[in-house]
Design a protein around this motif. Structure first.
Motif, PDB file in Angstrom:
ATOM      1  N   LEU A   1      51.071  53.512  35.302  1.00 16.08           N
ATOM      2  CA  LEU A   1      51.037  53.909  36.705  1.00 16.08           C
ATOM      3  C   LEU A   1      49.611  54.124  37.207  1.00 16.08           C
ATOM      4  CD1 LEU A   1      54.070  56.375  36.833  1.00 16.08           C
ATOM      5  CD2 LEU A   1      53.940  54.068  37.789  1.00 16.08           C
ATOM      6  N   MET A   2      48.755  54.684  36.347  1.00 18.98           N
ATOM      7  CA  MET A   2      47.378  54.951  36.765  1.00 18.98           C
ATOM      8  C   MET A   2      46.560  53.661  36.838  1.00 18.98           C
ATOM      9  SD  MET A   2      46.306  58.571  34.963  1.00 18.98           S
ATOM     10  CE  MET A   2      46.752  58.062  33.301  1.00 18.98           C
ATOM     11  N   LEU A   3      46.616  52.857  35.784  1.00 17.44           N
ATOM     12  CA  LEU A   3      45.833  51.625  35.762  1.00 17.44           C
ATOM     13  C   LEU A   3      46.438  50.563  36.675  1.00 17.44           C
ATOM     14  CD1 LEU A   3      45.084  51.408  31.928  1.00 17.44           C
ATOM     15  CD2 LEU A   3      43.611  52.296  33.734  1.00 17.44           C
ATOM     16  N   GLY A   4      47.731  50.709  36.948  1.00 12.73           N
ATOM     17  CA  GLY A   4      48.420  49.736  37.785  1.00 12.73           C
ATOM     18  C   GLY A   4      48.182  49.897  39.269  1.00 12.73           C
ATOM     19  N   VAL A   5      47.324  50.844  39.660  1.00 12.19           N
ATOM     20  CA  VAL A   5      46.980  50.977  41.077  1.00 12.19           C
ATOM     21  C   VAL A   5      45.500  50.689  41.332  1.00 12.19           C
ATOM     22  CG1 VAL A   5      48.820  52.638  41.512  1.00 12.19           C
ATOM     23  CG2 VAL A   5      46.556  53.469  40.868  1.00 12.19           C
ATOM     24  N   ILE A   6      44.743  50.426  40.265  1.00 13.36           N
ATOM     25  CA  ILE A   6      43.313  50.140  40.424  1.00 13.36           C
ATOM     26  C   ILE A   6      43.144  48.671  40.820  1.00 13.36           C
ATOM     27  CG2 ILE A   6      41.063  50.068  39.275  1.00 13.36           C
ATOM     28  CD1 ILE A   6      42.085  52.288  37.426  1.00 13.36           C
ATOM     29  N   PRO A   7      42.600  48.396  42.002  1.00 17.03           N
ATOM     30  CA  PRO A   7      42.531  47.001  42.479  1.00 17.03           C
ATOM     31  C   PRO A   7      41.456  46.187  41.758  1.00 17.03           C
ATOM     32  CG  PRO A   7      41.484  48.470  44.052  1.00 17.03           C
ATOM     33  CD  PRO A   7      42.096  49.346  43.004  1.00 17.03           C
ATOM     34  N   VAL A   8      41.742  44.911  41.598  1.00 19.55           N
ATOM     35  CA  VAL A   8      40.792  43.933  41.064  1.00 19.55           C
ATOM     36  C   VAL A   8      40.764  42.755  42.039  1.00 19.55           C
ATOM     37  CG1 VAL A   8      40.255  42.361  39.155  1.00 19.55           C
ATOM     38  CG2 VAL A   8      41.248  44.607  38.680  1.00 19.55           C
ATOM     39  N   ASN A   9      39.573  42.274  42.346  1.00 17.39           N
ATOM     40  CA  ASN A   9      39.401  41.173  43.310  1.00 17.39           C
ATOM     41  C   ASN A   9      39.989  41.523  44.681  1.00 17.39           C
ATOM     42  OD1 ASN A   9      38.215  39.576  41.261  1.00 17.39           O
ATOM     43  ND2 ASN A   9      40.217  38.838  40.606  1.00 17.39           N
ATOM     44  N   GLY A  10      39.755  42.765  45.090  1.00 17.76           N
ATOM     45  CA  GLY A  10      40.315  43.243  46.349  1.00 17.76           C
ATOM     46  C   GLY A  10      39.722  42.597  47.579  1.00 17.76           C
ATOM     47  N   THR A  11      38.580  41.920  47.449  1.00 18.65           N
ATOM     48  CA  THR A  11      37.954  41.273  48.608  1.00 18.65           C
ATOM     49  C   THR A  11      38.366  39.803  48.750  1.00 18.65           C
ATOM     50  OG1 THR A  11      35.999  40.706  47.291  1.00 18.65           O
ATOM     51  CG2 THR A  11      35.963  42.815  48.472  1.00 18.65           C
ATOM     52  N   PHE A  12      39.358  39.384  47.976  1.00 18.49           N
ATOM     53  CA  PHE A  12      39.820  37.990  48.018  1.00 18.49           C
ATOM     54  C   PHE A  12      40.210  37.578  49.438  1.00 18.49           C
ATOM     55  CE2 PHE A  12      43.594  35.313  48.312  1.00 18.49           C
ATOM     56  CZ  PHE A  12      43.189  34.166  47.644  1.00 18.49           C
ATOM     57  N   THR A  13      39.840  36.369  49.793  1.00 20.31           N
ATOM     58  CA  THR A  13      40.314  35.749  51.033  1.00 20.31           C
ATOM     59  C   THR A  13      40.817  34.345  50.714  1.00 20.31           C
ATOM     60  OG1 THR A  13      38.091  34.940  51.554  1.00 20.31           O
ATOM     61  CG2 THR A  13      38.756  37.052  52.533  1.00 20.31           C
ATOM     62  N   GLN A  14      41.791  33.895  51.452  1.00 19.94           N
ATOM     63  CA  GLN A  14      42.348  32.576  51.223  1.00 19.94           C
ATOM     64  C   GLN A  14      41.353  31.491  51.641  1.00 19.94           C
ATOM     65  OE1 GLN A  14      46.638  31.987  51.719  1.00 19.94           O
ATOM     66  NE2 GLN A  14      46.673  33.890  52.910  1.00 19.94           N
ATOM     67  N   THR A  15      41.517  30.319  51.029  1.00 21.25           N
ATOM     68  CA  THR A  15      40.638  29.181  51.304  1.00 21.25           C
ATOM     69  C   THR A  15      41.356  28.178  52.187  1.00 21.25           C
ATOM     70  OG1 THR A  15      39.550  29.442  49.151  1.00 21.25           O
ATOM     71  CG2 THR A  15      39.285  27.320  50.262  1.00 21.25           C
ATOM     72  N   ARG A  16      40.859  28.015  53.392  1.00 19.52           N
ATOM     73  CA  ARG A  16      41.475  27.047  54.299  1.00 19.52           C
ATOM     74  C   ARG A  16      41.341  25.630  53.732  1.00 19.52           C
ATOM     75  NH1 ARG A  16      39.847  27.469  60.496  1.00 19.52           N
ATOM     76  NH2 ARG A  16      40.832  29.497  60.079  1.00 19.52           N
ATOM     77  N   GLY A  17      42.454  24.919  53.677  1.00 15.50           N
ATOM     78  CA  GLY A  17      42.444  23.561  53.146  1.00 15.50           C
ATOM     79  C   GLY A  17      42.410  23.499  51.635  1.00 15.50           C
ATOM     80  N   GLY A  18      42.643  24.640  50.967  1.00 16.75           N
ATOM     81  CA  GLY A  18      42.609  24.681  49.510  1.00 16.75           C
ATOM     82  C   GLY A  18      43.932  24.280  48.878  1.00 16.75           C
ATOM     83  N   VAL A  19      44.166  24.782  47.669  1.00 10.91           N
ATOM     84  CA  VAL A  19      45.379  24.454  46.909  1.00 10.91           C
ATOM     85  C   VAL A  19      46.414  25.556  47.139  1.00 10.91           C
ATOM     86  CG1 VAL A  19      46.333  23.954  44.638  1.00 10.91           C
ATOM     87  CG2 VAL A  19      43.965  23.326  45.153  1.00 10.91           C
ATOM     88  N   PRO A  20      47.600  25.225  47.635  1.00 15.50           N
ATOM     89  CA  PRO A  20      48.638  26.239  47.843  1.00 15.50           C
ATOM     90  C   PRO A  20      49.338  26.579  46.523  1.00 15.50           C
ATOM     91  CG  PRO A  20      49.443  24.109  48.559  1.00 15.50           C
ATOM     92  CD  PRO A  20      48.021  23.890  48.123  1.00 15.50           C
ATOM     93  N   ILE A  21      49.320  27.848  46.179  1.00 15.04           N
ATOM     94  CA  ILE A  21      49.995  28.300  44.958  1.00 15.04           C
ATOM     95  C   ILE A  21      50.825  29.527  45.306  1.00 15.04           C
ATOM     96  CG2 ILE A  21      48.075  27.428  43.569  1.00 15.04           C
ATOM     97  CD1 ILE A  21      48.484  31.029  43.294  1.00 15.04           C
ATOM     98  N   ALA A  22      51.670  29.939  44.385  1.00 18.20           N
ATOM     99  CA  ALA A  22      52.476  31.137  44.612  1.00 18.20           C
ATOM    100  C   ALA A  22      52.714  31.852  43.294  1.00 18.20           C
ATOM    101  CB  ALA A  22      53.807  30.775  45.269  1.00 18.20           C
ATOM    102  N   VAL A  23      53.050  33.114  43.397  1.00 17.10           N
ATOM    103  CA  VAL A  23      53.551  33.890  42.262  1.00 17.10           C
ATOM    104  C   VAL A  23      54.916  34.415  42.676  1.00 17.10           C
ATOM    105  CG1 VAL A  23      53.238  35.921  40.812  1.00 17.10           C
ATOM    106  CG2 VAL A  23      51.266  34.515  41.436  1.00 17.10           C
ATOM    107  N   CYS A  24      55.918  34.214  41.821  1.00 23.35           N
ATOM    108  CA  CYS A  24      57.282  34.624  42.138  1.00 23.35           C
ATOM    109  C   CYS A  24      57.809  35.569  41.063  1.00 23.35           C
ATOM    110  CB  CYS A  24      58.203  33.412  42.250  1.00 23.35           C
ATOM    111  SG  CYS A  24      57.814  32.327  43.655  1.00 23.35           S
TER     112      CYS A  24
END
Length: 221
Positions: free
Chosen positions: A24-47
């Motif tokens: 619970l503690m480590l699972g709330v610490i953000p990583v790569n929080g400044t990520f922004t999507q890339t216009r015209g990039g590769v569309p991916i998903a996590v399900c």
């Protein structure tokens, strides 16, 4: 004997409390929080199905052709009609026995947590993210996608053949590297892949419900 048994039960309960507290503690610490999507990039998903999380990726792109790693002829059905592939990692026996939360078996779960069993990549040829499942779709750059593909490729044992049948005719289990355990779960594997690709995740993600929120937030931005 009763005193010993009581101590064992208390010790096990304490370990469970420590484990879930750390998650619970480590699972709330953000990583790569400044990520922004890339216009015209590769569309991916996590399900997520509530237990496991999978990457859902285009079968073919300029970066990688997953049909080379997971040959369509290795599947009972004609999977050439599908344009996406779902890829997840975990303990083979646990994977095979728990396609849904309702199938969770405590004995198999505890055995999987020892890290003694073989691991596998669960690969499913499929359409894109479905409306009946919890998915977060993002567009990432080619360099990011290459890093993700390299991460997944480093996990695969490149035999070109499945190690076990899947849940249906369009999926199968392929031999993989690594040991599944309490600290390296199927969802941790996805989280580490997200880190490698510079995508938003949490510091430690042993559970599916920790993987999805940062991705869903990024997808809505």
């Amino acid at each position: 004997m009763l005193k010993l048994l009581r101590h064992l039960v208390q010790g096990a309960a304490l370990l469970c409390v420590l484990y879930f507290s750390a998650a619970l503690m480590l699972g709330v610490i953000p990583v790569n929080g400044t990520f922004t999507q890339t216009r015209g990039g590769v569309p991916i998903a996590v399900c997520s199905n509530g237990v496991h999380t999978d990457f859902v990726l285009p079968v073919k792109s300029e970066v990688v052709d997953w049909s080379m790693a997971f040959p369509p002829q290795s599947f009972p059905a004609d999977v050439a009609r599908y344009d996406h592939v779902g890829i997840g990692w975990g303990d083979l026996a646990f994977y095979q026995s728990t396609p849904r939360w309702s199938d969770l078996d405590l004995a198999i779960t505890l055995r999987a947590m020892t890290g003694l069993g073989p691991t596998a990549l669960h690969v499913q040829y499929r359409p894109g993210p479905g409306s009946a499942e919890r998915c977060a779709a993002l567009t990432i750059g080619a360099v990011q996608y290459r890093k993700l593909a390299e991460y997944i490729g480093a996990t695969l044992v490149p035999t070109g053949a499945p190690v076990a049948e899947g849940y249906g005719t369009s999926d199968a289990f392929f031999p993989a590297r690594g040991r599944f355990n309490l600290f390296t779960t199927c969802n941790v594997w996805v989280g580490e892949g997200l880190k490698a690709a510079g995508m938003p995740t949490r510091l430690w993600t042993p559970f599916a419900f920790q993987v999805m929120p940062p991705l869903e937030a990024a997808a809505g931005r």
